[in-house]
Design an enzyme around this catalytic site. Structure first.
Site, short mmCIF file in Angstrom:
data_model
loop_
_atom_site.label_atom_id
_atom_site.label_comp_id
_atom_site.label_asym_id
_atom_site.label_seq_id
_atom_site.Cartn_x
_atom_site.Cartn_y
_atom_site.Cartn_z
N HIS A 1 0.95 -14.28 -10.86
CA HIS A 1 2.29 -14.83 -11.10
C HIS A 1 2.92 -14.15 -12.29
O HIS A 1 2.23 -13.61 -13.16
CB HIS A 1 2.20 -16.34 -11.36
CG HIS A 1 1.45 -16.68 -12.62
ND1 HIS A 1 0.07 -16.70 -12.68
CD2 HIS A 1 1.88 -16.95 -13.88
CE1 HIS A 1 -0.30 -16.98 -13.91
NE2 HIS A 1 0.76 -17.13 -14.67
N LYS B 1 5.26 -14.17 -23.53
CA LYS B 1 3.87 -14.51 -23.87
C LYS B 1 2.97 -14.21 -22.69
O LYS B 1 3.42 -14.19 -21.55
CB LYS B 1 3.76 -15.99 -24.27
CG LYS B 1 4.18 -16.94 -23.16
CD LYS B 1 4.20 -18.37 -23.62
CE LYS B 1 4.54 -19.31 -22.49
NZ LYS B 1 3.58 -19.29 -21.36
N ASP C 1 6.76 -16.43 -19.32
CA ASP C 1 5.39 -16.01 -19.00
C ASP C 1 5.49 -14.57 -18.47
O ASP C 1 6.31 -14.29 -17.58
CB ASP C 1 4.85 -16.96 -17.91
CG ASP C 1 3.36 -17.20 -17.98
OD1 ASP C 1 2.81 -17.30 -19.09
OD2 ASP C 1 2.74 -17.30 -16.90
N CYS D 1 1.81 -25.20 -20.12
CA CYS D 1 2.54 -24.51 -21.18
C CYS D 1 3.40 -25.44 -22.03
O CYS D 1 3.52 -25.23 -23.24
CB CYS D 1 3.34 -23.35 -20.59
SG CYS D 1 2.23 -22.05 -19.99
N HIS E 1 3.05 -11.33 -17.62
CA HIS E 1 1.67 -10.82 -17.51
C HIS E 1 1.61 -9.40 -16.93
O HIS E 1 2.27 -9.12 -15.92
CB HIS E 1 0.85 -11.71 -16.58
CG HIS E 1 0.72 -13.14 -17.02
ND1 HIS E 1 0.38 -13.51 -18.30
CD2 HIS E 1 0.87 -14.30 -16.33
CE1 HIS E 1 0.32 -14.82 -18.38
NE2 HIS E 1 0.63 -15.33 -17.19
N ASP F 1 9.13 -21.51 -19.76
CA ASP F 1 8.73 -20.87 -18.49
C ASP F 1 9.49 -21.38 -17.27
O ASP F 1 8.89 -21.60 -16.21
CB ASP F 1 7.21 -21.06 -18.27
CG ASP F 1 6.36 -20.39 -19.34
OD1 ASP F 1 6.92 -19.81 -20.29
OD2 ASP F 1 5.12 -20.44 -19.23
N HIS G 1 -3.94 -8.69 -15.56
CA HIS G 1 -4.16 -9.84 -16.45
C HIS G 1 -5.40 -10.63 -16.04
O HIS G 1 -5.61 -10.89 -14.85
CB HIS G 1 -2.94 -10.76 -16.46
CG HIS G 1 -2.93 -11.70 -17.62
ND1 HIS G 1 -3.12 -13.05 -17.49
CD2 HIS G 1 -2.80 -11.46 -18.94
CE1 HIS G 1 -3.07 -13.60 -18.70
NE2 HIS G 1 -2.88 -12.67 -19.59
C1 VGL Z 1 1.64 -21.66 -16.84
C2 VGL Z 1 -0.34 -21.47 -15.71
C3 VGL Z 1 -0.33 -20.11 -15.92
C4 VGL Z 1 2.73 -22.55 -17.32
C5 VGL Z 1 1.66 -20.30 -17.06
O1 VGL Z 1 3.84 -22.06 -17.59
O2 VGL Z 1 2.48 -23.78 -17.46
N1 VGL Z 1 0.64 -22.25 -16.19
N2 VGL Z 1 0.66 -19.54 -16.59
ZN ZN Z 2 0.75 -17.45 -16.68
#
Ligand code: VGL
Ligand code: ZN
Length: 197
Positions: free
Chosen positions: A81, A106, A46, A151, A48, A8, A52
């Site tokens: 995000h 994901k 990431d 993550c 979404h 990410d 979401h």
């Molecule tokens: C993440 C919060 C929400 C991450 C992703 O990449 O750690 N944290 N979505």
């Molecule tokens: Zn996320």
């Protein structure tokens, strides 16, 4: 064989982004420098949909960074995000994306979040990454990226649980550190047999 899993490293998790991790952009050079040392490079993204269920603004009256119960367990509500196709969902512009063999997305199911690169947050719905790595004989995995305590940690713990060798290069990660989540994630990773280097 060894794979580098870059978690990410996206615009929204870097300073100026929607869910900025302090110093998130400061690891890009270190991550790029690690890539040639591996047999394979995998990037996670990431990704979404606008509706979401992890977005606080999809829950009336809910504050970002609060926790709510979901069917699969407690879920932190985040600022909106990494919306599919948005500028914030893009990889950091300095990341050497051309070197990657695979990009795994994901969190694209509206009703369930996915911190781990291997499973949705129910810890059972697979992303397919484990099969890819096994098919290629990539048994030794090194994790870097964002965020250390969400993550990256969930991915490394799942990797160890699945029988991969899992290492996290801490200098090439940065943490959100929400209510002590950094220390908790480090303890959970050690307990799961993840090497922190
Ligand atoms: C993440 C919060 C929400 C991450 C992703 O990449 O750690 N944290 N979505
Ligand atoms: Zn996320």
């Amino acid at each position: 064989m060894r794979a580098l899993i870059v978690v990410d490293l996206q615009v929204d998790f870097c300073p100026g982004g929607a869910l900025a991790v302090a110093g998130g952009d400061g690891i890009v050079g270190a991550v790029n420098d690690l890539m040639p040392d591996f047999d394979a490079v995998v990037l996670t993204q990431d990704w979404h949909p606008p509706d979401h269920s992890s977005f606080a603004d999809n829950h009336a009256g809910a504050e970002p960074f609060s926790t709510v119960p979901m069917a699969y367990g407690p879920q932190v509500l985040w600022p909106r995000h990494c919306v599919i196709g948005s500028a914030g969902a893009a990889f950091h512009p300095g990341l050497a994306v051309d070197v990657a063999d695979l990009v795994i997305r994901k969190g694209f199911r509206a009703r369930i979040d996915s911190y781990s690169a291997f499973f949705d947050n129910d810890r059972t719905t697979p992303t397919g990454l484990a099969g890819y790595l096994r098919d290629r004989g990539l048994a030794d995995l090194t994790f870097v990226g964002l965020a250390h305590d969400f993550c990256v940690a969930w991915s490394a713990i799942d990797a160890a649980r699945l029988g991969f060798r899992a290492t996290v290069v801490e200098d090439a990660t940065r943490a959100i550190d929400l209510n002590g989540s950094r220390a908790a994630a480090q303890a959970a990773m050690r307990a799961a047999g993840v090497t922190l280097s």
